[in-house]
Scaffold this motif. Structure first.
Motif, PDB file in Angstrom:
ATOM      1  N   ILE A  67       0.844  -1.199   0.000  1.00 43.93           N
ATOM      2  CA  ILE A  67       0.000   0.000   0.000  1.00 43.93           C
ATOM      3  C   ILE A  67       0.877   1.244   0.000  1.00 43.93           C
ATOM      4  O   ILE A  67       0.640   2.184  -0.753  1.00 43.93           O
ATOM      5  CB  ILE A  67      -0.974  -0.019   1.193  1.00 43.93           C
ATOM      6  CG1 ILE A  67      -2.017  -1.117   0.959  1.00 43.93           C
ATOM      7  CG2 ILE A  67      -1.635   1.336   1.386  1.00 43.93           C
ATOM      8  CD1 ILE A  67      -2.939  -1.366   2.134  1.00 43.93           C
ATOM      9  N   ALA A  68       1.901   1.253   0.832  1.00 46.57           N
ATOM     10  CA  ALA A  68       2.812   2.398   0.879  1.00 46.57           C
ATOM     11  C   ALA A  68       3.490   2.598  -0.470  1.00 46.57           C
ATOM     12  O   ALA A  68       3.629   3.735  -0.940  1.00 46.57           O
ATOM     13  CB  ALA A  68       3.843   2.215   1.982  1.00 46.57           C
ATOM     14  N   ALA A  69       3.895   1.509  -1.118  1.00 46.55           N
ATOM     15  CA  ALA A  69       4.558   1.614  -2.423  1.00 46.55           C
ATOM     16  C   ALA A  69       3.618   2.211  -3.471  1.00 46.55           C
ATOM     17  O   ALA A  69       4.033   3.035  -4.290  1.00 46.55           O
ATOM     18  CB  ALA A  69       5.056   0.245  -2.881  1.00 46.55           C
ATOM     19  N   HIS A  70       2.359   1.805  -3.425  1.00 44.38           N
ATOM     20  CA  HIS A  70       1.416   2.399  -4.376  1.00 44.38           C
ATOM     21  C   HIS A  70       1.164   3.868  -4.028  1.00 44.38           C
ATOM     22  O   HIS A  70       1.010   4.704  -4.924  1.00 44.38           O
ATOM     23  CB  HIS A  70       0.098   1.623  -4.440  1.00 44.38           C
ATOM     24  CG  HIS A  70      -0.765   2.090  -5.560  1.00 44.38           C
ATOM     25  ND1 HIS A  70      -0.445   1.859  -6.884  1.00 44.38           N
ATOM     26  CD2 HIS A  70      -1.893   2.828  -5.576  1.00 44.38           C
ATOM     27  CE1 HIS A  70      -1.362   2.420  -7.646  1.00 44.38           C
ATOM     28  NE2 HIS A  70      -2.249   3.017  -6.883  1.00 44.38           N
TER      29      HIS A  70
ATOM     30  N   LYS B   3       4.024  10.682  -6.331  1.00 47.45           N
ATOM     31  CA  LYS B   3       5.010  11.131  -7.326  1.00 47.45           C
ATOM     32  C   LYS B   3       4.307  11.657  -8.575  1.00 47.45           C
ATOM     33  O   LYS B   3       4.710  12.675  -9.137  1.00 47.45           O
ATOM     34  CB  LYS B   3       5.972   9.999  -7.688  1.00 47.45           C
ATOM     35  CG  LYS B   3       7.029   9.774  -6.634  1.00 47.45           C
ATOM     36  CD  LYS B   3       8.043   8.727  -7.064  1.00 47.45           C
ATOM     37  CE  LYS B   3       9.145   8.595  -6.023  1.00 47.45           C
ATOM     38  NZ  LYS B   3      10.165   7.619  -6.425  1.00 47.45           N
ATOM     39  N   LYS B   4       3.254  10.988  -9.007  1.00 50.02           N
ATOM     40  CA  LYS B   4       2.491  11.468 -10.165  1.00 50.02           C
ATOM     41  C   LYS B   4       1.829  12.795  -9.834  1.00 50.02           C
ATOM     42  O   LYS B   4       1.831  13.718 -10.647  1.00 50.02           O
ATOM     43  CB  LYS B   4       1.450  10.427 -10.586  1.00 50.02           C
ATOM     44  CG  LYS B   4       0.616  10.854 -11.787  1.00 50.02           C
ATOM     45  CD  LYS B   4       1.445  11.203 -13.013  1.00 50.02           C
ATOM     46  CE  LYS B   4       1.993  10.001 -13.709  1.00 50.02           C
ATOM     47  NZ  LYS B   4       2.679  10.352 -14.980  1.00 50.02           N
ATOM     48  N   LEU B   5       1.285  12.915  -8.639  1.00 51.48           N
ATOM     49  CA  LEU B   5       0.682  14.177  -8.232  1.00 51.48           C
ATOM     50  C   LEU B   5       1.730  15.284  -8.220  1.00 51.48           C
ATOM     51  O   LEU B   5       1.467  16.398  -8.682  1.00 51.48           O
ATOM     52  CB  LEU B   5       0.013  14.052  -6.866  1.00 51.48           C
ATOM     53  CG  LEU B   5      -0.642  15.326  -6.342  1.00 51.48           C
ATOM     54  CD1 LEU B   5      -1.637  15.907  -7.327  1.00 51.48           C
ATOM     55  CD2 LEU B   5      -1.301  15.051  -4.995  1.00 51.48           C
ATOM     56  N   GLY B   6       2.916  14.994  -7.730  1.00 48.76           N
ATOM     57  CA  GLY B   6       3.993  15.979  -7.738  1.00 48.76           C
ATOM     58  C   GLY B   6       4.327  16.430  -9.154  1.00 48.76           C
ATOM     59  O   GLY B   6       4.551  17.616  -9.404  1.00 48.76           O
ATOM     60  N   GLU B   7       4.345  15.489 -10.081  1.00 43.53           N
ATOM     61  CA  GLU B   7       4.583  15.818 -11.489  1.00 43.53           C
ATOM     62  C   GLU B   7       3.490  16.760 -12.003  1.00 43.53           C
ATOM     63  O   GLU B   7       3.779  17.754 -12.688  1.00 43.53           O
ATOM     64  CB  GLU B   7       4.601  14.527 -12.307  1.00 43.53           C
ATOM     65  CG  GLU B   7       4.807  14.705 -13.788  1.00 43.53           C
ATOM     66  CD  GLU B   7       4.714  13.392 -14.557  1.00 43.53           C
ATOM     67  OE1 GLU B   7       4.479  13.467 -15.770  1.00 43.53           O
ATOM     68  OE2 GLU B   7       4.872  12.298 -13.967  1.00 43.53           O
ATOM     69  N   LEU B   8       2.247  16.468 -11.661  1.00 43.46           N
ATOM     70  CA  LEU B   8       1.132  17.318 -12.089  1.00 43.46           C
ATOM     71  C   LEU B   8       1.214  18.703 -11.451  1.00 43.46           C
ATOM     72  O   LEU B   8       0.963  19.716 -12.110  1.00 43.46           O
ATOM     73  CB  LEU B   8      -0.210  16.658 -11.750  1.00 43.46           C
ATOM     74  CG  LEU B   8      -0.508  15.346 -12.473  1.00 43.46           C
ATOM     75  CD1 LEU B   8      -1.738  14.675 -11.885  1.00 43.46           C
ATOM     76  CD2 LEU B   8      -0.661  15.564 -13.964  1.00 43.46           C
ATOM     77  N   LEU B   9       1.572  18.750 -10.181  1.00 48.51           N
ATOM     78  CA  LEU B   9       1.703  20.050  -9.503  1.00 48.51           C
ATOM     79  C   LEU B   9       2.787  20.903 -10.147  1.00 48.51           C
ATOM     80  O   LEU B   9       2.585  22.094 -10.381  1.00 48.51           O
ATOM     81  CB  LEU B   9       2.038  19.839  -8.020  1.00 48.51           C
ATOM     82  CG  LEU B   9       0.950  19.263  -7.133  1.00 48.51           C
ATOM     83  CD1 LEU B   9       1.510  18.930  -5.763  1.00 48.51           C
ATOM     84  CD2 LEU B   9      -0.236  20.205  -7.034  1.00 48.51           C
TER      85      LEU B   9
END
Length: 145
Positions: free
Chosen positions: A57-60, A66-72
């Motif tokens: 769960i933590a890995a997901h 990380k994807k959210l950070g890319e979007l931000l």
């Protein structure tokens, strides 16, 4: 732009502990909204008492943040990153817009507790995520989801 900048000011705390934040966000999502656990076939059979601290769960959660950070960091110019995400989440994962809204509120709570974001930054997160979710919804409509 100002909202993206406000959120990005707190993002280094997340980047320093993607595993901790990611695990916490998904664990709270599953505990607070058990129906969402069913959206994740890999996690569906994990008992509620075993969610916290689960490495998978933590890995997901790391992947999500990380994807959210890319979007931000794209500050609204996120079509290239968002379209494939929306396509996979509609066609493969079947993640509803309501689930993105749920995870947003949980993310805000975790950021407030762990990174100390204030009310103004919490509102900025809501507005930024509103833009992202609205754009996902646009892709979903094109895809017929």
């Amino acid at each position: 732009m100002a909202d993206f900048d406000a959120v990005l000011k707190s993002w280094p705390a997340v980047e320093a502990d993607y595993t901790g934040y990611g695990g916490e966000v998904l664990t709270r999502l599953f505990l607070g909204h058990p129906e969402t656990q069913k959206v994740f076939p890999r996690f569906v059979n994990i008992p509620r008492g075993s969610l916290a601290g689960n490495a998978d769960i933590a890995a997901h959660g790391v992947t999500v943040l990380k994807k959210l950070g890319e979007l931000l960091k794209a500050k609204g110019n996120h079509a290239a990153a968002l379209k494939p995400l929306a396509t996979s989440h509609a066609n493969i994962h079947k993640v509803t817009i309501a689930n993105f809204k749920l995870i947003t509120e949980i993310l805000i709570k975790v950021l407030a507790e762990k990174a100390g974001i204030d009310g103004a930054t919490q509102d900025a997160v809501r507005r930024v995520m509103g833009v992202v979710i609205n754009d996902i919804d646009g892709y979903y409509k094109v895809l017929g989801f």
